[in-house]
Scaffold this motif. Sequence first.
Motif, mmCIF file in Angstrom:
data_model
loop_
_atom_site.group_PDB
_atom_site.id
_atom_site.type_symbol
_atom_site.label_atom_id
_atom_site.label_comp_id
_atom_site.label_asym_id
_atom_site.label_seq_id
_atom_site.Cartn_x
_atom_site.Cartn_y
_atom_site.Cartn_z
ATOM 1 N N ASN A 1 -10.375 -20.484 30.144
ATOM 2 C CA ASN A 1 -10.696 -19.283 29.382
ATOM 3 C C ASN A 1 -10.671 -17.975 29.433
ATOM 4 N N SER B 1 -11.491 -20.695 34.467
ATOM 5 C CA SER B 1 -11.151 -19.492 34.192
ATOM 6 C C SER B 1 -10.004 -19.750 33.755
ATOM 7 N N ASN C 1 -17.863 -16.946 32.609
ATOM 8 C CA ASN C 1 -15.852 -16.326 31.665
ATOM 9 C C ASN C 1 -16.472 -15.698 30.208
ATOM 10 N N ARG C 2 -17.029 -15.998 29.537
ATOM 11 C CA ARG C 2 -17.432 -15.704 28.066
ATOM 12 C C ARG C 2 -18.538 -14.604 28.407
ATOM 13 N N CYS D 1 -12.903 -13.379 36.771
ATOM 14 C CA CYS D 1 -12.918 -14.840 37.333
ATOM 15 C C CYS D 1 -12.029 -15.508 38.052
ATOM 16 N N THR E 1 -15.257 -28.005 29.592
ATOM 17 C CA THR E 1 -14.173 -26.192 28.759
ATOM 18 C C THR E 1 -13.922 -26.507 27.330
ATOM 19 N N ASN F 1 -17.911 -20.913 32.583
ATOM 20 C CA ASN F 1 -17.913 -21.607 31.309
ATOM 21 C C ASN F 1 -18.977 -20.346 30.918
ATOM 22 N N VAL G 1 -15.187 -12.193 29.450
ATOM 23 C CA VAL G 1 -13.762 -11.810 28.638
ATOM 24 C C VAL G 1 -15.168 -11.536 27.688
ATOM 25 N N CYS H 1 -9.405 -15.704 31.746
ATOM 26 C CA CYS H 1 -11.518 -14.705 32.280
ATOM 27 C C CYS H 1 -10.383 -13.864 33.433
#
Length: 149
Positions: A44, A41, A134-135, A49, A96, A131, A138, A46
């Motif tokens: 990424n 996280s 996160n996507r 998270c 990641t 992951n 985000v 985020c």
Amino acid sequence: MSARTTVLDPAVRDAMVAFSAAAKKGLGDPGLAELLMIRASQINACAFCLDMHHDIAVAKNGENPERIALLSAWREAGTLFSERERAALELTEAVTLLTEGSVPDETYARAAQHFSETELAHVLGVITVINSWNRLMVSRRIEPGGPAW
């Protein structure tokens, strides 16, 4: 940046929650799972998270806040992280950051030295599911403490 109104379909949410639970349960170490989720996280960016998994790590798992504060610098943190954790964190970063290339054989082999085949499958599951979360968060611009669904 404001939150988007895109609602996460219950079927997608339920599948992701089930995937998260299965990956964590099979790993058998909730503290390690949270460290991996926090590290991915961080990479990424985020915030949702990061906020959630920080709280889980500290409040539920009794994680030392100093370790979380130094997680992005785990390589330089000396013995603060075990060799097992370091191998899993290295794998987390490689998976990641797949857009920068594949997971190096040495990274995978190092993780395989510290985890059984089943545990390694769950480590990869934890990395993959965070992951994905996160996507989802985000892309929907879900802020810390905001509604995830």
